[in-house]
Enzyme design. Structure first.
Site, PDB file in Angstrom:
ATOM      1  N   LYS A 132       0.511   5.723  -6.873  1.00  0.00           N
ATOM      2  CA  LYS A 132      -0.191   4.810  -7.450  1.00  0.00           C
ATOM      3  C   LYS A 132      -0.996   4.188  -6.639  1.00  0.00           C
ATOM      4  CE  LYS A 132       0.973  -0.028  -8.935  1.00  0.00           C
ATOM      5  NZ  LYS A 132       2.304  -0.997  -9.393  1.00  0.00           N
ATOM      6  N   ASP A 159       8.521   0.329  -8.438  1.00  0.00           N
ATOM      7  CA  ASP A 159       7.302   0.582  -7.512  1.00  0.00           C
ATOM      8  C   ASP A 159       7.514   0.037  -6.141  1.00  0.00           C
ATOM      9  OD1 ASP A 159       6.735   1.131 -10.298  1.00  0.00           O
ATOM     10  OD2 ASP A 159       4.649   0.332 -10.192  1.00  0.00           O
ATOM     11  N   LYS A 199      -0.921   6.659 -11.274  1.00  0.00           N
ATOM     12  CA  LYS A 199      -0.918   5.161 -11.920  1.00  0.00           C
ATOM     13  C   LYS A 199      -2.071   4.714 -11.182  1.00  0.00           C
ATOM     14  CE  LYS A 199       1.379   0.893 -12.623  1.00  0.00           C
ATOM     15  NZ  LYS A 199       2.947   0.329 -12.200  1.00  0.00           N
TER      16      LYS A 199
END
Length: 293
Positions: A202, A139, A238
């Site tokens: 995300k 990430d 996400k």
């Protein structure tokens, strides 16, 4: 027109924040109640990225954190295990050596999380080391300052270079939507991140306020849908940060269902970045208050 502006010109980025807020309110009022059931909550439990990103993390605490996931598989064999354990890169090897459950990914935040304020060489090194130590997903945070300055070339080059380091490992790009301020910026950031090589987009690091919001999720899911329609490339989603209640999880599930459809309703394509939700979802699935994690 730069190639990045040309890419953006293919999408509708002239969005009205008020209309989006109204559309989200309508979805929440009309659609969320029908998804408020045990089956959906069980699915959401299996989409949780169990996360510990605290300054107080230690080898001992991360070891205990990982052992909880191992114990869950033994204690609740009929329930889905969490999708992922998410930690800082310095703990990737501990999780990798301790985790015994097949199918649980090891995600590491990388690239100078949460600020992304570092030289690209540092971001590359940190990402490569995380993967070497066992991370199966990475990430990273988009360089927000560069995006807001209109430096699309640098942010796309960074994302592409870090994706090259990841290779076949999935990479999530965090947009930090709370700092982008407008739906237009969120849509543009989503498109550029996907174009540059993101496997997931995300919402947030959880370190800024506001973190995830239903409105940001709505815009990001619209961007994912449009990108898929144009390219045939499926990108995961996400939401993370600020997911405090089971209702919050149901809202994000419903937005994904309504905009992206059933194809995204697997824990391969929908993840929830949270830890506090795991016990709440488990409690509702078991229909008794449970504090396991």
């Amino acid at each position: 027109m730069t190639k990045y502006e040309e890419v953006l010109s293919q999408y509708n980025t002239q969005l009205n924040d008020g209309k989006i807020k109204a559309a989200v309110a309508k979805i929440i009022e009309e659609k969320v109640p029908q998804n408020d059931c045990i089956e959906v909550k069980q699915f959401l439990l299996g989409s949780v990225e169990l996360t510990t990103l605290k300054s107080t993390d230690s080898e001992e605490s991360v070891l205990a954190f990982t052992e909880k996931v191992n114990q869950f598989a033994e204690s609740f064999p009929d329930l889905p295990h969490v999708a992922t354990i998410c930690v800082y890169p310095c703990y990737a090897s501990i999780v990798s050596q301790t985790l015994e459950v097949d199918g649980v990914e090891i995600a590491c935040v990388s690239g100078s999380f949460p600020s992304s304020q570092a030289l690209i060489e540092v971001k590359v090194a940190e990402t490569a080391l995380a993967i070497k130590d066992g991370a199966t997903e990475i990430d990273i945070v988009m360089s927000i300052g560069k995006f807001l300055s209109g430096d699309y070339e640098t942010i796309c080059d960074e994302i592409s270079e870090l994706k090259a380091v990841c290779g076949d490992k999935k990479m999530k790009v965090i947009l930090e939507t709370g700092l982008l301020k407008s739906a237009e910026n969120i849509k543009k950031a989503s498109i550029l991140a996907m174009y540059a090589g993101a496997d997931y987009i995300k919402t947030s690091t959880g370190k800024e306020t506001p973190a995830a919001t239903p409105e940001a999720a709505y815009v990001m899911c619209q961007a994912i849908k449009e990108y898929y329609d144009k390219t045939g490339i499926q990108i995961g989603f996400k939401p993370a940060g600020g997911l405090n209640t089971v209702h919050d999880a149901l809202v994000y599930y419903t937005i994904v269902k309504e905009i992206l459809g059933e194809k995204w309703l697997t824990n391969q394509w929908l993840r929830l970045g949270t830890s506090r939700l795991a016990n709440l979802l488990l409690s509702e699935v078991l229909e008794t208050e449970t504090k396991f994690f």
